[in-house]
Design a protein around this motif. Structure first.
Motif, mmCIF file in Angstrom:
data_model
loop_
_atom_site.group_PDB
_atom_site.id
_atom_site.type_symbol
_atom_site.label_atom_id
_atom_site.label_comp_id
_atom_site.label_asym_id
_atom_site.label_seq_id
_atom_site.Cartn_x
_atom_site.Cartn_y
_atom_site.Cartn_z
ATOM 1 N N VAL A 89 0.854 -1.197 0.000
ATOM 2 C CA VAL A 89 0.000 0.000 0.000
ATOM 3 C C VAL A 89 0.883 1.237 0.000
ATOM 4 C CG1 VAL A 89 -1.772 1.303 1.227
ATOM 5 C CG2 VAL A 89 -1.818 -1.194 1.282
ATOM 6 N N THR A 90 0.562 2.178 -0.864
ATOM 7 C CA THR A 90 1.227 3.483 -0.855
ATOM 8 C C THR A 90 0.233 4.506 -0.338
ATOM 9 O OG1 THR A 90 2.586 2.885 -2.771
ATOM 10 C CG2 THR A 90 2.435 5.218 -2.212
ATOM 11 N N ASN A 91 0.522 5.078 0.827
ATOM 12 C CA ASN A 91 -0.357 6.083 1.422
ATOM 13 C C ASN A 91 0.143 7.463 1.030
ATOM 14 O OD1 ASN A 91 -1.864 7.816 3.131
ATOM 15 N ND2 ASN A 91 -2.113 6.171 4.619
ATOM 16 N N ARG A 92 -0.681 8.180 0.286
ATOM 17 C CA ARG A 92 -0.301 9.491 -0.232
ATOM 18 C C ARG A 92 -0.892 10.637 0.598
ATOM 19 N NH1 ARG A 92 1.788 8.480 -5.347
ATOM 20 N NH2 ARG A 92 1.301 6.415 -6.173
ATOM 21 N N SER A 93 -1.350 10.315 1.792
ATOM 22 C CA SER A 93 -1.986 11.335 2.633
ATOM 23 C C SER A 93 -1.262 11.559 3.947
ATOM 24 C CB SER A 93 -3.440 10.938 2.926
ATOM 25 O OG SER A 93 -4.189 10.872 1.739
ATOM 26 N N ARG A 94 -0.113 10.954 4.134
ATOM 27 C CA ARG A 94 0.617 11.112 5.389
ATOM 28 C C ARG A 94 1.758 12.103 5.193
ATOM 29 N NH1 ARG A 94 -0.779 6.545 8.586
ATOM 30 N NH2 ARG A 94 -2.998 6.265 8.115
ATOM 31 N N GLY A 95 1.776 13.136 5.987
ATOM 32 C CA GLY A 95 2.822 14.149 5.862
ATOM 33 C C GLY A 95 2.467 15.186 4.814
ATOM 34 N N ASN A 96 3.339 16.151 4.664
ATOM 35 C CA ASN A 96 3.106 17.235 3.703
ATOM 36 C C ASN A 96 3.294 16.730 2.276
ATOM 37 O OD1 ASN A 96 2.810 18.889 5.953
ATOM 38 N ND2 ASN A 96 4.970 19.480 5.952
ATOM 39 N N MET A 97 2.506 17.274 1.356
ATOM 40 C CA MET A 97 2.563 16.870 -0.037
ATOM 41 C C MET A 97 3.239 17.949 -0.877
ATOM 42 S SD MET A 97 1.208 13.995 0.377
ATOM 43 C CE MET A 97 1.141 13.434 -1.320
ATOM 44 N N ARG A 98 3.993 17.509 -1.874
ATOM 45 C CA ARG A 98 4.751 18.451 -2.701
ATOM 46 C C ARG A 98 3.853 19.206 -3.677
ATOM 47 N NH1 ARG A 98 9.162 16.492 -7.088
ATOM 48 N NH2 ARG A 98 7.206 15.755 -8.025
ATOM 49 N N ILE A 99 4.152 20.486 -3.831
ATOM 50 C CA ILE A 99 3.542 21.305 -4.880
ATOM 51 C C ILE A 99 4.594 21.479 -5.970
ATOM 52 C CG2 ILE A 99 2.518 23.533 -5.459
ATOM 53 C CD1 ILE A 99 1.960 23.877 -2.452
ATOM 54 N N MET A 100 4.218 21.261 -7.215
ATOM 55 C CA MET A 100 5.161 21.465 -8.314
ATOM 56 C C MET A 100 4.439 22.059 -9.517
ATOM 57 S SD MET A 100 7.895 18.848 -10.076
ATOM 58 C CE MET A 100 6.684 17.931 -11.018
ATOM 59 N N VAL A 101 4.909 23.214 -9.967
ATOM 60 C CA VAL A 101 4.325 23.895 -11.121
ATOM 61 C C VAL A 101 5.451 24.236 -12.088
ATOM 62 C CG1 VAL A 101 3.104 25.937 -11.941
ATOM 63 C CG2 VAL A 101 2.407 24.856 -9.801
ATOM 64 N N THR A 110 -4.652 18.727 -0.656
ATOM 65 C CA THR A 110 -4.904 20.092 -1.135
ATOM 66 C C THR A 110 -3.951 20.487 -2.251
ATOM 67 O OG1 THR A 110 -3.402 21.140 0.476
ATOM 68 C CG2 THR A 110 -5.682 20.760 1.173
ATOM 69 N N GLN A 111 -2.947 19.645 -2.533
ATOM 70 C CA GLN A 111 -1.883 20.041 -3.449
ATOM 71 C C GLN A 111 -2.373 20.296 -4.868
ATOM 72 O OE1 GLN A 111 -2.126 17.122 -1.916
ATOM 73 N NE2 GLN A 111 -1.499 15.401 -3.209
ATOM 74 N N TRP A 112 -3.367 19.500 -5.317
ATOM 75 C CA TRP A 112 -3.828 19.669 -6.700
ATOM 76 C C TRP A 112 -4.559 20.997 -6.891
ATOM 77 C CZ3 TRP A 112 -5.422 14.846 -4.319
ATOM 78 C CH2 TRP A 112 -4.528 13.807 -4.561
ATOM 79 N N ALA A 113 -5.417 21.347 -5.941
ATOM 80 C CA ALA A 113 -6.140 22.625 -6.038
ATOM 81 C C ALA A 113 -5.168 23.797 -5.968
ATOM 82 C CB ALA A 113 -7.180 22.724 -4.922
ATOM 83 N N ILE A 114 -4.155 23.688 -5.108
ATOM 84 C CA ILE A 114 -3.172 24.773 -4.989
ATOM 85 C C ILE A 114 -2.366 24.912 -6.277
ATOM 86 C CG2 ILE A 114 -1.030 25.441 -3.805
ATOM 87 C CD1 ILE A 114 -2.223 24.314 -1.245
ATOM 88 N N GLU A 115 -1.958 23.792 -6.873
ATOM 89 C CA GLU A 115 -1.209 23.852 -8.121
ATOM 90 C C GLU A 115 -2.034 24.507 -9.226
ATOM 91 O OE1 GLU A 115 1.632 19.886 -7.615
ATOM 92 O OE2 GLU A 115 -0.133 19.831 -8.924
ATOM 93 N N ARG A 116 -3.310 24.158 -9.314
ATOM 94 C CA ARG A 116 -4.159 24.750 -10.356
ATOM 95 C C ARG A 116 -4.296 26.258 -10.162
ATOM 96 N NH1 ARG A 116 -7.222 20.004 -9.241
ATOM 97 N NH2 ARG A 116 -8.637 21.199 -7.922
ATOM 98 N N GLU A 117 -4.544 26.669 -8.927
ATOM 99 C CA GLU A 117 -4.740 28.090 -8.651
ATOM 100 C C GLU A 117 -3.439 28.876 -8.842
ATOM 101 O OE1 GLU A 117 -7.112 31.317 -7.887
ATOM 102 O OE2 GLU A 117 -7.705 29.205 -8.153
ATOM 103 N N LEU A 118 -2.324 28.313 -8.381
ATOM 104 C CA LEU A 118 -1.032 28.993 -8.521
ATOM 105 C C LEU A 118 -0.650 29.122 -9.990
ATOM 106 C CD1 LEU A 118 1.479 30.226 -7.244
ATOM 107 C CD2 LEU A 118 2.436 27.921 -7.027
ATOM 108 N N ARG A 119 -0.904 28.093 -10.762
ATOM 109 C CA ARG A 119 -0.609 28.147 -12.199
ATOM 110 C C ARG A 119 -1.396 29.267 -12.866
ATOM 111 N NH1 ARG A 119 -1.613 23.242 -12.920
ATOM 112 N NH2 ARG A 119 0.474 22.415 -12.558
ATOM 113 N N LYS A 120 -2.645 29.407 -12.468
ATOM 114 C CA LYS A 120 -3.472 30.473 -13.051
ATOM 115 C C LYS A 120 -2.947 31.852 -12.665
ATOM 116 C CE LYS A 120 -7.370 31.739 -11.209
ATOM 117 N NZ LYS A 120 -8.774 31.782 -10.713
ATOM 118 N N GLU A 121 -2.563 32.038 -11.385
ATOM 119 C CA GLU A 121 -2.075 33.343 -10.930
ATOM 120 C C GLU A 121 -0.760 33.724 -11.619
ATOM 121 O OE1 GLU A 121 -3.650 35.502 -8.984
ATOM 122 O OE2 GLU A 121 -5.335 34.095 -8.989
#
Length: 296
Positions: free
Chosen positions: A187-199, A259-270
């Motif tokens: 199992v790969t748990n992708r919700s533990r710890g902080n997630m990377r933002i990359m744009v 939350t990383q996907w929503a932040i990436e989308r919004e940051l890309r737009k800004e």
């Protein structure tokens, strides 16, 4: 009425029910009706037990989430334990209920038939026991919880429910996957710890790279102040590649899980809006037509 009286008649003196040309003993009819009524009552009690039990479990989970006591569980852990308790309750009620019905119906069952049935159930229960054991390990080792984003084999999705036998996973297309716990090995748990933002943003070769980096960093500074889900402020780490049409500038940071996907989308737009306002060109495919005039 005349037709019904010819089809059905009761001979109380001989305790016989006549249906057409067939005769049925009233005592047999009473026994069948009594058994049917008993089975209906058992099924209703099973339904009632599950309904009341689920209500009590939901109340327990709600109290855990809302409580400020030291030894209470967090929301994810409480929801996970609640789902497991519901699963245990359901299978326990089903087991005792079905056992009661079968015992009542086949009270006179032969020992040979019971032995054969027991062996068959034993072979069929091997995978069930494996699911149960692995399910308890998943719970006690806290491998994942309800609401986590995980990868199991080639399946990705959000954990909707964890039972003692199965894990229910919903992917981002809305499909539901029921995974037996016994088949889960990695199992790969992708919700533990902080997630990377990359744009990644591209600028044209004609643009000044240092100026573009300063503009993007300024956007990241403003964006981080207004977003509480950001953990590490996004910033430019440099130029990562040269493509056929432009220069790629990469921005990285970290955010709260999911939350990383929503932040990436919004940051890309800004960033796009700011580059446009500063007149910094983002490359796109262009077709240039060159017309030559031949001298005659």
């Amino acid at each position: 009425m005349i037709l019904l009286s010819t089809l059905f008649s009761v001979d109380f003196d001989n305790s016989v029910l006549r249906i057409g040309n067939q005769s049925v003993n009233l005592e047999t009819v009473n026994k069948v009706l009594f058994k049917i009524t008993t089975i209906v009552i058992i099924v209703f009690l099973m339904y009632l037990a599950i309904k009341i039990g689920n209500s009590l479990i939901d109340k327990f989970v709600k109290n855990q989430v809302e409580s400020d006591l030291r030894f209470t569980m967090n929301e994810k852990k409480a929801n996970t334990v609640g789902e497991v308790l519901k699963s245990v309750l359901k299978y326990t009620v089903y087991f005792f209920g079905i056992t009661a019905v079968l015992s009542y119906l086949f009270n006179g069952i032969s020992l040979t038939f019971a032995s054969i049935g027991g062996v068959a159930v034993g072979f069929g229960a091997q995978s069930l026991v494996k699911d149960l054991i692995n399910g308890f390990f998943i719970l006690f080792e806290d491998q994942y919880a309800v609401g986590d984003y995980i990868t199991v084999g080639n399946l990705n999705g959000i954990v909707e429910s964890i039972g003692i036998r199965t894990t229910i996973l919903r992917d981002f297309s809305g499909d539901i996957h029921l995974i037996p716990n016994g088949t889960i090995s990695t199992v790969t748990n992708r919700s533990r710890g902080n997630m990377r933002i990359m744009v990644d943003m591209e600028i044209a070769y004609e643009e000044n790279v240092d100026n573009a980096i300063d503009v993007i960093n300024a956007v990241c500074d403003r964006f981080s102040k207004d977003n509480n889900d950001i953990i590490d402020k996004p910033q430019v780490i440099g130029v990562t590649s040269f493509t056929q049409s432009g220069i790629t500038i990469r921005v990285t940071g970290s955010a709260k899980p999911m939350t990383q996907w929503a932040i990436e989308r919004e940051l890309r737009k800004e960033i796009k809006k700011e580059l446009d306002s500063q007149g910094i060109e983002i490359p796109y495919p262009k077709t240039q037509i060159i017309q030559t005039v031949e001298n005659k």
